[in-house]
Design a protein around this motif. Structure first.
Motif, mmCIF file in Angstrom:
data_model
loop_
_atom_site.group_PDB
_atom_site.id
_atom_site.type_symbol
_atom_site.label_atom_id
_atom_site.label_comp_id
_atom_site.label_asym_id
_atom_site.label_seq_id
_atom_site.Cartn_x
_atom_site.Cartn_y
_atom_site.Cartn_z
ATOM 1 N N ARG A 15 0.824 -1.232 0.070
ATOM 2 C CA ARG A 15 -0.043 -0.073 0.089
ATOM 3 C C ARG A 15 0.827 1.393 -0.142
ATOM 4 O O ARG A 15 0.611 2.153 -0.733
ATOM 5 N N ALA A 16 1.942 1.217 0.852
ATOM 6 C CA ALA A 16 2.789 2.406 0.863
ATOM 7 C C ALA A 16 3.669 2.688 -0.568
ATOM 8 O O ALA A 16 3.589 3.723 -1.168
ATOM 9 N N ARG A 17 3.995 1.571 -1.105
ATOM 10 C CA ARG A 17 4.522 1.720 -2.536
ATOM 11 C C ARG A 17 3.695 2.311 -3.397
ATOM 12 O O ARG A 17 3.845 3.043 -4.123
ATOM 13 N N LEU A 18 2.388 1.730 -3.551
ATOM 14 C CA LEU A 18 1.516 2.257 -4.347
ATOM 15 C C LEU A 18 1.179 3.506 -4.239
ATOM 16 O O LEU A 18 0.948 4.360 -5.155
ATOM 17 N N ARG A 19 0.981 3.938 -2.981
ATOM 18 C CA ARG A 19 0.827 5.333 -2.567
ATOM 19 C C ARG A 19 1.991 6.160 -3.044
ATOM 20 O O ARG A 19 1.640 7.439 -3.316
ATOM 21 N N LYS A 119 -6.407 13.678 7.169
ATOM 22 C CA LYS A 119 -6.023 13.890 8.227
ATOM 23 C C LYS A 119 -5.570 11.940 8.478
ATOM 24 O O LYS A 119 -5.220 11.684 9.605
ATOM 25 N N ASP A 120 -5.927 11.204 7.374
ATOM 26 C CA ASP A 120 -5.906 9.908 7.649
ATOM 27 C C ASP A 120 -4.015 9.543 7.383
ATOM 28 O O ASP A 120 -3.927 8.535 7.694
ATOM 29 N N VAL A 121 -3.412 10.518 7.116
ATOM 30 C CA VAL A 121 -2.335 10.399 6.753
ATOM 31 C C VAL A 121 -1.251 11.094 7.765
ATOM 32 O O VAL A 121 -1.453 12.168 7.818
ATOM 33 N N PRO A 122 -0.520 10.487 8.677
ATOM 34 C CA PRO A 122 0.179 11.289 9.636
ATOM 35 C C PRO A 122 1.306 12.109 8.770
ATOM 36 O O PRO A 122 1.682 12.063 7.724
ATOM 37 N N ALA A 123 1.351 13.493 9.565
ATOM 38 C CA ALA A 123 2.187 14.483 8.951
ATOM 39 C C ALA A 123 3.440 14.182 8.648
ATOM 40 O O ALA A 123 3.866 14.804 7.764
ATOM 41 N N ARG A 124 4.051 13.491 9.381
ATOM 42 C CA ARG A 124 5.397 13.142 9.344
ATOM 43 C C ARG A 124 5.663 12.096 7.974
ATOM 44 O O ARG A 124 6.701 12.386 7.297
ATOM 45 N N VAL A 125 4.665 11.478 7.856
ATOM 46 C CA VAL A 125 4.704 10.636 6.562
ATOM 47 C C VAL A 125 4.290 11.547 5.349
ATOM 48 O O VAL A 125 5.191 11.229 4.470
ATOM 49 N N VAL A 126 3.505 12.480 5.348
ATOM 50 C CA VAL A 126 3.429 13.169 4.159
ATOM 51 C C VAL A 126 4.782 14.041 3.967
ATOM 52 O O VAL A 126 5.230 14.204 2.964
ATOM 53 N N ILE A 127 5.321 14.645 5.066
ATOM 54 C CA ILE A 127 6.709 15.234 4.741
ATOM 55 C C ILE A 127 7.503 14.364 4.111
ATOM 56 O O ILE A 127 8.133 14.908 2.968
#
Length: 162
Positions: A15-19, A119-127
């Motif tokens: 899922r992380a790779r596809l996103r 908001k379903d994605v943590p901010a640090r992940v987005v950054i």
């Protein structure tokens, strides 16, 4: 990634790779929309028809979370009147979104949209994800600029996560 490596992926890794691929494609789509003056639905359709595919379809295709890609591109377009001023307000005095490189603008818009609206994605992940996207396009100071801008954006959008 080879087939044996993919088969060892956990569902969350897949899922992380596809996103991750969807985020990169969303930045490319926004860039294409701005430079070519084309609408979101046209560009989304082009990506779905000519750039996305399943694993093993050939090097010209990318495996991505197409629904996430659609939501990012459509969301940025729908919320741009809110996201752009918010990002403008975080830039150094004298800097405006219009002065930035078109690719940097696209990165900040998609990431800003995720920070303010997803908001379903943590901010640090987005950054982290969008700094990686910046590194895919730039070797100079741009990734550091993106990191600093998104850190300020995240602290404004989600102070409770810091």
């Amino acid at each position: 990634m080879s087939a044996p490596q993919k088969s060892r992926e956990t569902p969350s890794e897949a899922r992380a790779r596809l996103r991750r691929a969807a985020r990169l494609a969303a930045v490319q789509a926004l860039y294409q929309m701005e430079i070519g003056g084309r609408g979101a639905s046209t560009v989304i359709r082009e990506f779905r028809d000519h750039r996305f595919g399943a694993a093993g379809e050939g090097e010209e295709f990318v495996e991505a979370d197409e629904d996430f890609f659609d939501s990012l591109v459509s969301g940025v377009v729908e919320r741009q009147a809110v996201v752009d001023p918010a990002i403008d307000g975080l830039l150094a005095d004298g800097w405006r979104m219009e002065r930035l490189d078109a690719t940097v603008r696209a990165i900040l818009r998609v990431a800003g949209y995720e920070l303010f609206q997803r908001k379903d994605v943590p901010a640090r992940v987005v950054i982290d994800e969008y700094v990686d996207v910046a590194n895919a396009f730039f070797e100079g100071s741009e990734p550091k600029f993106v990191n600093a801008a998104l850190d300020r954006c995240a602290r404004q959008a989600r102070p409770d996560e810091f």
